[in-house]
Write an enzyme that holds these catalytic residues in place. Structure first.
Site, PDB file in Angstrom:
ATOM      1  N   ASN A 235      -6.027  -2.063  -5.527  1.00  0.00           N
ATOM      2  CA  ASN A 235      -4.608  -1.734  -5.587  1.00  0.00           C
ATOM      3  C   ASN A 235      -4.216  -1.750  -7.061  1.00  0.00           C
ATOM      4  OD1 ASN A 235      -1.729  -1.823  -5.374  1.00  0.00           O
ATOM      5  ND2 ASN A 235      -1.917  -2.780  -3.361  1.00  0.00           N
TER       6      ASN A 235
ATOM      7  N   VAL B  73      -0.909   6.420   9.589  1.00  0.00           N
ATOM      8  CA  VAL B  73      -0.763   7.228  10.818  1.00  0.00           C
ATOM      9  C   VAL B  73      -1.057   8.699  10.517  1.00  0.00           C
ATOM     10  CG1 VAL B  73       0.911   5.628  11.820  1.00  0.00           C
ATOM     11  CG2 VAL B  73       1.755   7.489  10.388  1.00  0.00           C
TER      12      VAL B  73
ATOM     13  N   HIS C 124      -1.517   1.252  13.775  1.00  0.00           N
ATOM     14  CA  HIS C 124      -0.119   1.663  13.938  1.00  0.00           C
ATOM     15  C   HIS C 124       0.009   3.034  14.576  1.00  0.00           C
ATOM     16  CE1 HIS C 124       1.040  -1.344  10.539  1.00  0.00           C
ATOM     17  NE2 HIS C 124       0.771  -1.939  11.688  1.00  0.00           N
TER      18      HIS C 124
ATOM     19  N   GLY D 202      -5.003  -0.443  -0.821  1.00  0.00           N
ATOM     20  CA  GLY D 202      -3.740   0.296  -0.767  1.00  0.00           C
ATOM     21  C   GLY D 202      -2.755  -0.234   0.226  1.00  0.00           C
TER      22      GLY D 202
HETATM   23  P1  OAD Z   1       3.292  -0.005   1.432  1.00  0.00           P
HETATM   24  O1  OAD Z   1       4.087   1.189   0.995  1.00  0.00           O
HETATM   25  O2  OAD Z   1       3.974  -1.264   1.853  1.00  0.00           O
HETATM   26  O3  OAD Z   1       2.276  -0.433   0.269  1.00  0.00           O
HETATM   27  C1  OAD Z   1       1.512   0.538  -0.371  1.00  0.00           C
HETATM   28  C2  OAD Z   1       0.589  -0.202  -1.316  1.00  0.00           C
HETATM   29  O4  OAD Z   1      -0.261   0.762  -1.902  1.00  0.00           O
HETATM   30  C3  OAD Z   1       1.321  -0.908  -2.463  1.00  0.00           C
HETATM   31  O5  OAD Z   1       0.803  -2.218  -2.614  1.00  0.00           O
HETATM   32  C4  OAD Z   1       0.994  -0.037  -3.686  1.00  0.00           C
HETATM   33  O6  OAD Z   1       0.855  -0.825  -4.859  1.00  0.00           O
HETATM   34  C5  OAD Z   1      -0.362   0.501  -3.278  1.00  0.00           C
HETATM   35  N1  OAD Z   1      -0.728   1.770  -3.916  1.00  0.00           N
HETATM   36  C6  OAD Z   1       0.077   2.746  -4.401  1.00  0.00           C
HETATM   37  N2  OAD Z   1      -0.670   3.770  -4.896  1.00  0.00           N
HETATM   38  C7  OAD Z   1      -1.977   3.416  -4.700  1.00  0.00           C
HETATM   39  C8  OAD Z   1      -3.221   4.033  -4.981  1.00  0.00           C
HETATM   40  N3  OAD Z   1      -3.294   5.245  -5.579  1.00  0.00           N
HETATM   41  N4  OAD Z   1      -4.366   3.380  -4.643  1.00  0.00           N
HETATM   42  C9  OAD Z   1      -4.313   2.169  -4.050  1.00  0.00           C
HETATM   43  N5  OAD Z   1      -3.161   1.519  -3.742  1.00  0.00           N
HETATM   44  C10 OAD Z   1      -2.013   2.144  -4.075  1.00  0.00           C
HETATM   45  O7  OAD Z   1       2.326   0.528   2.595  1.00  0.00           O
HETATM   46  P2  OAD Z   1       1.524  -0.372   3.612  1.00  0.00           P
HETATM   47  O8  OAD Z   1       1.025  -1.634   2.980  1.00  0.00           O
HETATM   48  O9  OAD Z   1       0.528   0.515   4.249  1.00  0.00           O
HETATM   49  O10 OAD Z   1       4.067  -0.238   9.423  1.00  0.00           O
HETATM   50  O11 OAD Z   1       2.622  -0.750   4.712  1.00  0.00           O
HETATM   51  C11 OAD Z   1       2.134  -1.453   5.834  1.00  0.00           C
HETATM   52  C12 OAD Z   1       3.005  -1.108   6.988  1.00  0.00           C
HETATM   53  O12 OAD Z   1       4.364  -1.358   6.629  1.00  0.00           O
HETATM   54  C13 OAD Z   1       2.996   0.356   7.365  1.00  0.00           C
HETATM   55  O13 OAD Z   1       1.895   0.691   8.168  1.00  0.00           O
HETATM   56  C14 OAD Z   1       4.271   0.433   8.167  1.00  0.00           C
HETATM   57  C15 OAD Z   1       5.179  -0.419   7.318  1.00  0.00           C
HETATM   58  O14 OAD Z   1       6.007  -1.206   8.097  1.00  0.00           O
HETATM   59  C16 OAD Z   1       4.650   0.384  10.521  1.00  0.00           C
HETATM   60  O15 OAD Z   1       5.164   1.474  10.428  1.00  0.00           O
HETATM   61  C17 OAD Z   1       4.590  -0.429  11.756  1.00  0.00           C
END
Ligand code: OAD
Length: 248
Positions: A217, A107, A123, A191
C-alpha cells in the site's frame, strides 16, 4: 515513478518456499485500472453522495432508483476498466504457489479478467443482479423502463449482488477466507485501508497463526504496525516486482 520499498531478501526466500500463500485485496489494487477506491472522493454527478450512505439496505428501501442508478454508473466505470499489472501478478502467483487463495473485497471482476481462477468475493460482484426479496441471482429480466427492474419470479425490485453496510457477508466465502488466513505461511494484504471488518481481521488472524504478513500500500493503515513487512508503493509496481524476485 514513485520510490517503492526494496523487497527484503528474507521475504523473497519465505515466499519462494511457502506451500500456502493467501492474498487479501481491496479497492487499491484496482486504483491503477482507473476504478476509484471506495473512499476516494466520488466524481461527477455522484460527487455529492457519500458511498456509505448509498450502499445500504435503508438507502435502497428509501430511494431504490437512486441506488440502482449509482450501481449502473459504477458498472459502466468497471466495464471500461482493464486489469493492471497488479492483477496479472496475482494471477501468476496463483500459478506458481503450491496452494494459493485470493480473497477480495472488490466487486469489479478485474481479478477474474486478469486470469485469477479461485477468487473469494467477500463483498459480492457488481456484475451480478439478485432479487431483493428472494436473494437468488437473476440473469435476465423483461425489457422495462422501470428502474430498478422487477424480479420476473416474484415482482420485487432487483438489486446488485453486492454486500451493503450492515449486511452479512456470504458465509461460504467468509468461512473459506478465514480457513485460508489461518493456514497461510505468507499473507499479503494489498490495497486495503484495513477499516472494514471482518475482512480487516484476516491479516491479523494469519499473523496469529504464524504467517509472515505483508502490507502492500502506498500509505500506512491501522494494520501496518501489526504486519511483518510493509512494502510502500502501488500494487501495480510492487506485485510484479515481488513475483519477478520470487519466481524469476
Ligand atoms: P478503501 O478505499 O477503504 O482503501 C483503499 C486503500 O488502497 C487505501 O489504503 C489506499 O491507500 C490504497 N491504495 C490506493 N492506491 C493504491 C495502489 N495503487 N496500490 C495499492 N494500494 C493503493 O478500499 P477498501 O479497503 O477496499 O465494503 O474498502 C474496504 C471496504 O470498505 C469495501 O469493500 C467496501 C467499503 O465499505 C463494502 O462495500 C461492504
Amino acid at each position: 515513478m514513485s520510490e517503492t520499498t526494496p523487497i527484503p531478501a528474507e521475504l523473497i526466500a519465505r515466499l519462494r518456499q511457502a506451500q500456502r500463500v493467501t492474498v487479501l485485496t481491496g479497492a487499491g489494487i484496482s486504483a491503477e485500472s482507473g476504478v476509484p477506491t471506495f473512499r476516494q472522493a466520488q466524481t461527477g454527478l455522484w460527487a455529492r453522495y457519500d458511498p456509505q450512505q448509498l450502499a445500504t439496505p435503508q438507502a435502497f428501501r428509501r430511494q431504490p432508483q437512486l441506488v440502482w442508478d449509482w450501481y449502473a454508473w459504477r458498472r459502466t466505470l468497471v466495464a471500461a476498466a482493464e486489469p493492471n499489472p497488479g492483477h496479472f501478478a496475482l494471477a501468476e502467483m496463483e500459478r506458481r504457489a503450491p496452494h494459493f487463495t485470493l480473497i477480495t473485497q472488490n466487486v469489479d471482476s478485474l481479478h477474474h479478467r486478469a486470469g485469477s481462477r479461485a477468487v473469494l468475493e467477500l463483498h459480492g460482484n457488481i456484475a451480478r443482479t439478485k432479487c431483493s426479496r428472494e436473494g437468488q441471482v437473476v440473469e435476465t429480466w423483461p425489457e422495462t423502463d422501470e428502474r430498478p427492474p422487477r424480479c420476473p419470479h416474484c415482482g420485487a425490485f432487483l438489486r446488485p449482488d453486492v454486500v451493503w453496510f450492515g449486511e452479512a457477508l456470504p458465509a461460504d466465502a467468509l468461512d473459506a477466507a478465514i480457513a485460508a488466513a489461518r493456514a497461510a505461511e505468507v499473507f499479503l494484504s494489498v490495497g486495503t485501508s484495513g477499516l472494514v471488518h471482518p475482512a480487516a481481521g484476516l491479516p491479523l488472524l494469519a499473523g496469529e497463526h504464524g504467517a509472515s504478513t505483508v502490507e502492500i500500500n502506498p500509505e500506512a493503515t491501522p494494520l501496518s504496525d501489526e504486519m511483518t513487512y510493509c512494502l510502500r508503493g502501488p500494487a501495480g509496481v510492487v506485485l510484479p516486482a515481488l513475483v519477478a524476485a520470487v519466481w524469476p
